[in-house]
Design a protein around this motif. Structure first.
Motif, mmCIF file in Angstrom:
data_model
loop_
_atom_site.group_PDB
_atom_site.id
_atom_site.type_symbol
_atom_site.label_atom_id
_atom_site.label_comp_id
_atom_site.label_asym_id
_atom_site.label_seq_id
_atom_site.Cartn_x
_atom_site.Cartn_y
_atom_site.Cartn_z
ATOM 1 N N PHE A 199 8.693 -4.136 -15.103
ATOM 2 C CA PHE A 199 8.029 -4.373 -15.787
ATOM 3 C C PHE A 199 8.280 -3.267 -16.388
ATOM 4 O O PHE A 199 8.857 -3.138 -18.101
ATOM 5 C CB PHE A 199 6.241 -4.979 -15.875
ATOM 6 N N ASN A 200 8.195 -2.117 -16.104
ATOM 7 C CA ASN A 200 8.228 -0.761 -16.700
ATOM 8 C C ASN A 200 9.945 -0.642 -16.811
ATOM 9 O O ASN A 200 9.840 0.338 -18.447
ATOM 10 C CB ASN A 200 8.296 0.667 -15.471
ATOM 11 N N LYS A 201 10.518 -1.073 -16.669
ATOM 12 C CA LYS A 201 12.701 -0.997 -17.063
ATOM 13 C C LYS A 201 12.375 -2.247 -17.785
ATOM 14 O O LYS A 201 12.904 -1.336 -18.999
ATOM 15 C CB LYS A 201 13.032 -1.646 -15.875
ATOM 16 N N THR A 202 12.195 -3.335 -18.185
ATOM 17 C CA THR A 202 12.448 -4.594 -19.091
ATOM 18 C C THR A 202 11.230 -4.827 -20.323
ATOM 19 O O THR A 202 11.577 -5.134 -21.819
ATOM 20 C CB THR A 202 12.335 -5.677 -18.882
ATOM 21 N N GLN A 203 9.971 -4.495 -19.823
ATOM 22 C CA GLN A 203 8.754 -4.678 -20.885
ATOM 23 C C GLN A 203 8.901 -5.849 -21.049
ATOM 24 O O GLN A 203 7.789 -6.469 -22.508
ATOM 25 C CB GLN A 203 8.759 -3.646 -21.965
ATOM 26 N N SER A 204 9.187 -7.281 -20.542
ATOM 27 C CA SER A 204 9.945 -8.538 -20.585
ATOM 28 C C SER A 204 8.253 -8.931 -21.098
ATOM 29 O O SER A 204 6.809 -9.121 -19.629
ATOM 30 C CB SER A 204 10.116 -9.140 -19.119
ATOM 31 N N PRO A 205 8.381 -10.249 -21.340
ATOM 32 C CA PRO A 205 6.938 -10.981 -21.457
ATOM 33 C C PRO A 205 6.943 -11.955 -20.066
ATOM 34 O O PRO A 205 5.722 -12.671 -19.559
ATOM 35 C CB PRO A 205 7.396 -11.875 -22.866
ATOM 36 N N ILE A 206 7.689 -12.941 -19.275
ATOM 37 C CA ILE A 206 7.968 -13.321 -17.962
ATOM 38 C C ILE A 206 7.256 -12.353 -17.195
ATOM 39 O O ILE A 206 6.561 -12.972 -16.697
ATOM 40 C CB ILE A 206 9.340 -13.358 -17.866
ATOM 41 N N ALA A 207 7.829 -11.178 -17.441
ATOM 42 C CA ALA A 207 6.446 -10.159 -16.336
ATOM 43 C C ALA A 207 5.560 -10.122 -16.356
ATOM 44 O O ALA A 207 4.859 -9.535 -15.625
ATOM 45 C CB ALA A 207 7.815 -8.357 -15.711
#
Length: 130
Positions: free
Chosen positions: A40-48
């Protein structure tokens, strides 16, 4: 029905296996949380983000599972003590409570398992989308 002191003692082997399983689940989810945190810290992904919400709920279930199991064990020990001191009715009652708490712990375990399955499906859907 009168139970003997050995009846509550029969639960102890099952309880140790139960706690081993619960501890393994806790350790697995702790590792998964650390992985999701990095992702999450790397991608800010909504899946994460969806997974983080799911993990938070799973932690609550695991804590509930463990607390209910501990209360069940304590009631079981109390039942053994009461039966030992000749308080059969109270011992039967305490043993009944111990079984109820252990069953509640197992039901929380089922709920956590279902939530875990949904979290895995989120991952699979994301893989299919790509």
């Amino acid at each position: 029905m009168d139970i003997t002191i050995t009846t509550p003692a029969l639960l102890f082997p099952a309880i140790s296996v139960l706690f081993l399983a619960y501890s393994n689940r806790f350790l697995a989810i702790a590792n998964r949380i650390r992985e999701q945190h990095n992702l999450f810290n790397k991608t800010q992904s909504p899946i994460a983000k969806k997974q983080i919400d799911s993990l938070r709920q799973r932690i609550r279930f695991i804590v509930a599972m463990q607390l209910l199991a501990v209360i069940g064990i304590i009631c079981c020990i109390i039942a053994m003590g009461l039966i030992f001191y000749g308080l059969q009715y109270d011992g039967n009652l305490a043993f009944g409570f111990s079984m109820v708490f252990i069953v509640l712990s197992l039901l929380a375990s089922i709920s956590e398992l279902l939530l875990s399955t949904r979290a895995l499906n989120i991952e699979l859907e994301d893989m299919e989308a790509h």
